[in-house]
Design a protein around this motif. Structure first.
Motif, PDB file in Angstrom:
ATOM      1  N   ALA A 116       0.837  -1.208   0.000  1.00 26.62           N
ATOM      2  CA  ALA A 116       0.000   0.000   0.000  1.00 26.62           C
ATOM      3  C   ALA A 116       0.868   1.253   0.000  1.00 26.62           C
ATOM      4  O   ALA A 116       0.591   2.216  -0.723  1.00 26.62           O
ATOM      5  CB  ALA A 116      -0.929  -0.009   1.212  1.00 26.62           C
ATOM      6  N   ASN A 117       1.912   1.251   0.799  1.00 26.89           N
ATOM      7  CA  ASN A 117       2.826   2.403   0.835  1.00 26.89           C
ATOM      8  C   ASN A 117       3.511   2.596  -0.510  1.00 26.89           C
ATOM      9  O   ASN A 117       3.704   3.720  -0.966  1.00 26.89           O
ATOM     10  CB  ASN A 117       3.874   2.240   1.930  1.00 26.89           C
ATOM     11  N   GLN A 118       3.891   1.504  -1.156  1.00 27.39           N
ATOM     12  CA  GLN A 118       4.549   1.582  -2.460  1.00 27.39           C
ATOM     13  C   GLN A 118       3.600   2.168  -3.504  1.00 27.39           C
ATOM     14  O   GLN A 118       4.003   3.013  -4.306  1.00 27.39           O
ATOM     15  CB  GLN A 118       5.007   0.194  -2.894  1.00 27.39           C
ATOM     16  N   ARG A 119       2.338   1.749  -3.495  1.00 27.92           N
ATOM     17  CA  ARG A 119       1.368   2.298  -4.444  1.00 27.92           C
ATOM     18  C   ARG A 119       1.173   3.794  -4.212  1.00 27.92           C
ATOM     19  O   ARG A 119       1.099   4.582  -5.159  1.00 27.92           O
ATOM     20  CB  ARG A 119       0.037   1.548  -4.345  1.00 27.92           C
ATOM     21  N   GLN A 120       1.106   4.175  -2.950  1.00 27.96           N
ATOM     22  CA  GLN A 120       0.961   5.593  -2.625  1.00 27.96           C
ATOM     23  C   GLN A 120       2.180   6.382  -3.102  1.00 27.96           C
ATOM     24  O   GLN A 120       2.040   7.474  -3.658  1.00 27.96           O
ATOM     25  CB  GLN A 120       0.779   5.772  -1.121  1.00 27.96           C
ATOM     26  N   ASP A 121       3.362   5.826  -2.896  1.00 30.26           N
ATOM     27  CA  ASP A 121       4.594   6.494  -3.363  1.00 30.26           C
ATOM     28  C   ASP A 121       4.602   6.634  -4.879  1.00 30.26           C
ATOM     29  O   ASP A 121       5.046   7.651  -5.422  1.00 30.26           O
ATOM     30  CB  ASP A 121       5.834   5.722  -2.903  1.00 30.26           C
ATOM     31  N   ARG A 122       4.126   5.615  -5.589  1.00 27.88           N
ATOM     32  CA  ARG A 122       4.085   5.676  -7.051  1.00 27.88           C
ATOM     33  C   ARG A 122       3.107   6.739  -7.540  1.00 27.88           C
ATOM     34  O   ARG A 122       3.385   7.446  -8.508  1.00 27.88           O
ATOM     35  CB  ARG A 122       3.702   4.316  -7.637  1.00 27.88           C
ATOM     36  N   ARG A 123       1.942   6.838  -6.869  1.00 31.36           N
ATOM     37  CA  ARG A 123       0.989   7.883  -7.251  1.00 31.36           C
ATOM     38  C   ARG A 123       1.595   9.266  -7.049  1.00 31.36           C
ATOM     39  O   ARG A 123       1.464  10.139  -7.902  1.00 31.36           O
ATOM     40  CB  ARG A 123      -0.304   7.743  -6.443  1.00 31.36           C
ATOM     41  N   GLU A 124       2.267   9.456  -5.928  1.00 28.22           N
ATOM     42  CA  GLU A 124       2.910  10.744  -5.651  1.00 28.22           C
ATOM     43  C   GLU A 124       4.010  11.026  -6.674  1.00 28.22           C
ATOM     44  O   GLU A 124       4.146  12.149  -7.153  1.00 28.22           O
ATOM     45  CB  GLU A 124       3.485  10.748  -4.236  1.00 28.22           C
ATOM     46  N   ARG A 127       2.400  12.152  -9.917  1.00 29.09           N
ATOM     47  CA  ARG A 127       1.965  13.553  -9.852  1.00 29.09           C
ATOM     48  C   ARG A 127       3.165  14.495  -9.962  1.00 29.09           C
ATOM     49  O   ARG A 127       3.100  15.517 -10.657  1.00 29.09           O
ATOM     50  CB  ARG A 127       1.204  13.818  -8.548  1.00 29.09           C
TER      51      ARG A 127
END
Length: 150
Positions: A116-124, A127
């Motif tokens: 989950a943290n990795q997916r969030q980092d990828r979204r950031e 952007r």
């Protein structure tokens, strides 16, 4: 025969460029339509290379699982030590099995959290790359003598 002016062409091309930005590009130094197209293409390449130089986050699940396994083993050992009189009488193999079971459970949880943290980092990162790309593209065109408005 209908003929587009160079400013009209610039506006039309700018509205439909590869990144689908809604912006207007106006040549300020009398550039020809061919020059405008060349400059826009060059600036798009500059923008793409500016945002592609960063790496995407990876290994989040593995890192999360490793942290979770270590935390589970340590936690199991701490809980066992809280009950010294009983824990000391338990066979070492049973203690080891208990620590391994706790490590497996928390490793699975850590992998989920790490993913989950990795997916969030990828979204950031995505952007940030989009913002960097837009800024580089606009700056490049302005440097070549165009007025760029969103």
């Amino acid at each position: 025969m209908f003929r587009l002016s160079s400013v009209g062409l610039c506006v039309a091309v700018a509205l439909f460029n590869a990144q689908a930005r809604a912006e207007t590009v106006v040549p300020m130094k009398g550039q020809s339509s061919q020059q405008v197209q060349l400059d826009m293409s060059e600036c798009q390449n500059v923008a793409n290379s500016a945002s592609s130089s960063t790496s995407t986050p990876s290994g989040g699940r593995i890192k999360g699982a490793a942290v979770g396994a270590a935390a589970g083993a340590v936690g199991a050992n701490v809980r066992g030590n809280q009950h010294d009189e009983i824990y000391d009488r338990v066979d070492d193999d049973v203690k080891q099995d208990y620590r391994q079971d706790r490590a497996k459970q928390t490793a699975a949880a850590g992998a989920v959290i790490g993913g989950a943290n990795q997916r969030q980092d990828r979204r950031e990162q995505r952007r940030t790359n989009e913002s960097t790309n837009a800024t580089a593209y606009t700056s490049c065109l302005q440097g070549k003598g165009y007025q760029v408005t969103p």
